[in-house]
Scaffold this motif. Structure first.
Motif, mmCIF file in Angstrom:
data_model
loop_
_atom_site.group_PDB
_atom_site.id
_atom_site.type_symbol
_atom_site.label_atom_id
_atom_site.label_comp_id
_atom_site.label_asym_id
_atom_site.label_seq_id
_atom_site.Cartn_x
_atom_site.Cartn_y
_atom_site.Cartn_z
ATOM 1 N N ALA A 25 0.822 -1.220 0.000
ATOM 2 C CA ALA A 25 0.000 0.000 0.000
ATOM 3 C C ALA A 25 0.853 1.266 0.000
ATOM 4 C CB ALA A 25 -0.932 -0.023 1.210
ATOM 5 N N GLU A 26 1.908 1.240 0.774
ATOM 6 C CA GLU A 26 2.741 2.446 0.871
ATOM 7 C C GLU A 26 3.371 2.789 -0.483
ATOM 8 O OE1 GLU A 26 6.527 4.201 3.452
ATOM 9 O OE2 GLU A 26 5.834 2.155 3.769
ATOM 10 N N LEU A 27 3.839 1.756 -1.162
ATOM 11 C CA LEU A 27 4.433 1.992 -2.483
ATOM 12 C C LEU A 27 3.379 2.497 -3.467
ATOM 13 C CD1 LEU A 27 6.767 1.847 -4.503
ATOM 14 C CD2 LEU A 27 6.243 -0.591 -4.825
ATOM 15 N N GLN A 52 0.769 4.233 -2.790
ATOM 16 C CA GLN A 52 0.497 5.636 -2.463
ATOM 17 C C GLN A 52 1.603 6.541 -2.990
ATOM 18 O OE1 GLN A 52 0.017 5.492 1.763
ATOM 19 N NE2 GLN A 52 -1.993 4.491 1.654
ATOM 20 N N ASN A 53 2.842 6.104 -2.838
ATOM 21 C CA ASN A 53 3.967 6.916 -3.315
ATOM 22 C C ASN A 53 3.922 7.089 -4.829
ATOM 23 O OD1 ASN A 53 4.955 7.264 -0.762
ATOM 24 N ND2 ASN A 53 6.453 5.577 -0.896
#
Lengths: 250, 150
Positions: free
Chosen positions: A22-24, A26-27
């Motif tokens: 998820a973090e990737l 979002q980035n």
């Protein structure tokens, strides 16, 4: 201001495949740019090439010979005696109770190009077409170019009811141009109208079933049409009749 | 299913004749091991894994093979080195024939057979990161070969 992150091809591939954390995600979404979109479009093109190639390869698989005379190729990998044994597949069918699993009989009445098209289309999922990302202008330009290839205006087919036109592309079959128009049904089912430039007699709409999908074919003197996708024969017939009315020529 | 097994063998071996042999051998081995198959599991994955093991065992057994799997798996069987004997219709497979076998298998499993990265990694006995690298490299190479890179 947060400095822009340089994403690797591996990260972009995972993002495209829905496998990125998820973090990737979002980035990447936060830093989306024309350059990044271009890189992802490039990676997507490579994936499409792979799917097409493997779809085609499937049609070159040897027949599953269930007879006792099925002698394996000598091959260079090992002596034939090691690989040998007669009716191996038949034995496997019996051993595993897979009567319909191996060696599904081919529809011998199907035209070869229908079989090729069906095998290719069987790999399509909703996400395949959702990733197409063609603008309306790009699609219109592409259709115009492909219409010229066939000598038939395809623009009306893009406006058919019940189906959302996604993209068109040129393929080929035995040296003849084969145009694929890809659609999504309301429930996300991929549907393809394929048109082969090949002279022959006119044929009315006839329904078929290939690779577990409903299909319909028809022809005029210059073009042959094949509609494939989904399992609803009634919908296929309705769509085929509509396409026939829109596109059929002399 | 047999055509899918054969296609998997083609991705592994890169040659039609070897794919024929390997698919046949896999059927033979599956017969021997049929009592171990759990009907509640995926038969296709069971067979793919069996084919993979047979192929790697065969590579290890044949010392004469130019490139051994354990020394450089990414170089195992290039179609480019077997064009003389490759009887497969080249125009069909030409788009992916230049990929190393591990990349061919990765794209087949994930993009055609629908494996997740984790499932493909397990099937290939490699970390997920390796699957990611193989997929990314394969995508880029195929795009380059079709003129996608300026």
């Amino acid at each position: 201001m947060t400095p822009k992150q340089a994403f690797t091809d591996e990260e972009l591939t995972a993002f495209l495949d829905g496998e990125a954390p998820a973090e990737l995600c979002q980035n990447i979404e936060a830093q989306m740019s024309p350059e990044l979109e271009a890189r992802m479009a490039l990676l997507d093109r490579g994936k499409e090439q792979a799917i097409q190639a493997f779809a085609a390869a499937l049609n070159h698989a040897p027949d599953c010979d269930l007879s006792e005379s099925a002698v394996p190729h000598p091959g260079t990998m090992r002596p034939a005696a090691v690989f040998g044994g007669l009716g191996l597949v038949a034995g496997l069918v019996l051993a595993l109770g897979l009567g319909t699993w191996f060696g599904q009989p081919a529809d011998t009445s199907a035209e070869p190009w229908h079989v090729e098209v069906a095998a290719y289309h069987a790999l399509y999922v909703e996400q395949t077409l959702n990733a197409a990302n063609m603008t309306a202008e790009e699609n219109a330009q592409r259709l115009q170019a492909l219409s010229a290839v066939l000598g038939r205006d395809l623009s009306a087919a893009a406006e058919i009811e019940d189906l959302k036109f996604v993209r068109a592309q040129q393929l080929g079959f035995e040296g003849a141009p084969l145009i694929q128009m890809a659609f999504l049904a309301d429930d996300g089912t991929p549907v393809a109208l394929c048109i082969l430039r090949q002279q022959g007699g006119a044929q009315d709409v006839a329904q078929t079933n290939l690779k577990g999908m409903s299909g319909a074919s028809w022809a005029d003197n210059n073009l042959r049409f094949f509609l494939i996708g989904g399992n609803d024969g009634n919908a296929t017939k309705r769509q085929a009749d509509a396409f026939h009315a829109l596109l059929v020529g002399a | 299913m047999f055509p899918r097994l054969w296609r998997y063998c083609l991705a592994l071996t890169g040659r039609r004749d070897l794919a024929d042999d390997l698919a046949q051998a896999t059927c033979a081995r599956a017969l021997e091991k049929a009592h171990l198959f759990d009907p509640d599991t995926h038969l296709d994955r069971w067979l793919f894994r069996m084919a993979q093991r047979l192929w790697l065992n065969d590579i290890r057994a044949q010392k004469a093979r130019p490139v051994a799997a354990e020394t450089d798996p990414d170089e195992v069987v290039s179609l480019q080195s077997s064009t003389e004997t490759n009887i497969f219709a080249r125009e069909v497979f030409s788009k992916i024939e230049t990929l190393p076998a591990p990349q061919r298998v990765a794209i087949l499993l994930v993009y055609v057979e629908g494996y997740t990265y984790a499932e493909a990694a397990e099937a290939q006995d490699v970390p997920i990161g390796t699957i990611m690298s193989r997929l990314a490299a394969a995508r880029r190479k195929l795009a380059e070969d079709t003129g996608g890179v300026q």
